[in-house]
Design an enzyme around this catalytic site. Structure first.
Site, mmCIF file in Angstrom:
data_model
loop_
_atom_site.group_PDB
_atom_site.id
_atom_site.type_symbol
_atom_site.label_atom_id
_atom_site.label_comp_id
_atom_site.label_asym_id
_atom_site.label_seq_id
_atom_site.Cartn_x
_atom_site.Cartn_y
_atom_site.Cartn_z
ATOM 1 N N LEU A 220 1.687 48.328 80.794
ATOM 2 C CA LEU A 220 2.260 49.542 80.211
ATOM 3 C C LEU A 220 1.198 50.429 79.591
ATOM 4 C CD1 LEU A 220 4.794 51.146 79.527
ATOM 5 C CD2 LEU A 220 5.007 49.810 77.425
ATOM 6 N N GLN A 223 -0.564 52.349 82.200
ATOM 7 C CA GLN A 223 0.227 53.397 82.829
ATOM 8 C C GLN A 223 0.274 54.664 81.977
ATOM 9 O OE1 GLN A 223 4.143 51.949 83.905
ATOM 10 N NE2 GLN A 223 3.328 49.978 84.544
ATOM 11 N N CYS A 224 0.130 54.522 80.672
ATOM 12 C CA CYS A 224 0.198 55.675 79.771
ATOM 13 C C CYS A 224 -1.170 56.344 79.640
ATOM 14 C CB CYS A 224 0.675 55.235 78.391
ATOM 15 S SG CYS A 224 2.349 54.573 78.393
ATOM 16 N N THR A 225 -1.152 57.661 79.520
ATOM 17 C CA THR A 225 -2.400 58.399 79.313
ATOM 18 C C THR A 225 -2.779 58.353 77.840
ATOM 19 O OG1 THR A 225 -1.872 59.900 81.136
ATOM 20 C CG2 THR A 225 -3.541 60.619 79.563
#
Length: 354
Positions: A220, A223-225
């Site tokens: 997770l 996946q996040c910037t």
């Protein structure tokens, strides 16, 4: 409010522009706030997720109450927040998961029908708005809106973040085709110093591969910037200011790209100054550049063959894109280009290897 300092500003055009924001996260919240400041009165936000406890500190339209009980739906919560800030705004939140290349849906009738409805809903949203902002987390989620904006002659503004870098760009604007009129010929660029607005490259024009699932096999946090907190506010503001500058230009979306930041901003056709193609920012050096690039004839999103295939085959074309990883590359000629590159490769052999 009258802008006495700039009486030539066309406020009615700004006010009647209907803006669609795809993504109601960090970028989406800040873009919405800035649009409100310019007098935009129709803002539709689209997102598929809910507000989590980590969101409110960076996503400015949410508060702690939105995180409780599993989290409020982001798009709806953001729209309600805009109405509290200014009750006169026509703000709407839409819960929608945008179908993406590389995310196979298979042939199960129920799954296909669900995606068909999502495509239909997105298509209707894009058709009923003038300007579309792409503010999502993943690269592949921007593909279908990019294609639809090109097919339906909508002004598309794209914004993306890195850790300390950002990119804001406008895609090519294709004037609506009118029945009975001859198509507008493409301009010759040999002597052009600026690329016309109809020939600007899109987010995918520099790619030589089709978009794929960028979230596969990633945790997770991967996946996040992860970006510096102030970066989204800078990028969001520039994205909105780019749209407003386009709207104020005498040629609107067809405005040629200004790429020389040293140019006298009085020597333009917009009262607000330059209208670039891209703004790329580097926060570590507090520096921006204004590159411009032409459309790629083998682009997987805005090339003529992709647009015409979508217009003629509709959802059946999209099904092939979603379920076949190499379909876009084969259709646009990227596969052939790659094969020809391999054929033309010259291997250097030493005397001992002959």
């Amino acid at each position: 409010m009258r802008w006495r300092i700039l009486p030539s500003l066309d406020l009615p055009t700004i006010e009647k522009t209907r803006c669609l924001l795809l993504g109601a996260g960090t970028l989406g919240c800040n873009v919405a706030r800035c649009l409100l400041g310019w007098g935009i009165r129709k803002i539709t936000l689209v997102d598929s997720s809910k507000v989590s406890y980590s969101n409110p500190v960076r996503q400015t339209l949410f508060n702690f109450e939105d995180c409780k009980n599993g989290g409020a739906k982001k798009a709806q919560a953001a729209a309600e927040s805009l109405k509290k800030i200014f009750p006169g705004v026509d703000a709407e939140g839409v819960q929608l998961l945008i179908p993406m290349p590389g995310h196979s849906i298979g042939s199960e009738p129920a799954a296909v029908e669900e995606v068909r409805e999502d495509v239909k809903k997105l298509e209707e949203l894009i058709k009923t708005h003038n300007a579309v902002f792409l503010l999502m987390d993943t690269r592949e989620s921007r593909w279908l809106p990019t294609l639809m904006c090109a097919a339906y002659s909508k002004q598309c503004i794209n914004a993306a973040l890195g850790f300390d870098t950002f990119m804001v760009m406008r895609h090519a604007f294709f004037p609506p085709a009118h029945e009975g009129l001859e198509p507008v010929p493409k301009p010759k660029l040999e002597t052009e110093t600026r690329i016309p607005g109809s020939e600007l490259g899109c987010y995918f024009c520099n790619d030589v591969v089709a978009p794929t699932d960028s979230t596969r096999d990633r945790t997770l946090d991967q996946q996040c910037t992860v970006s510096r907190p102030g970066l989204s506010m800078v990028a969001s503001a520039i994205a909105v200011e780019l749209l407003i500058s386009v709207l104020q230009h005498s040629e609107k979306g067809l405005a040629p790209a200004d790429s020389n930041a040293e140019q006298d901003d009085t020597d333009t056709d917009s009262p607000l100054g330059l209208v670039p193609h891209q703004i790329r920012g580097f926060l570590a050096r507090f520096h921006n550049v204004l590159p411009a690039s032409q459309r790629f004839d083998k682009c997987t999103a805005c090339s003529d063959i992709v647009i015409s295939s979508f217009k003629s085959d509709g959802f059946e074309f999209l099904l092939k894109v979603f379920n076949s990883p190499n379909f876009l590359e084969d259709l646009t000629g990227l596969s052939q280009l790659y094969a020809e590159t391999l054929d033309d490769h010259v291997w250097e052999l030493s005397d001992d290897e002959i």
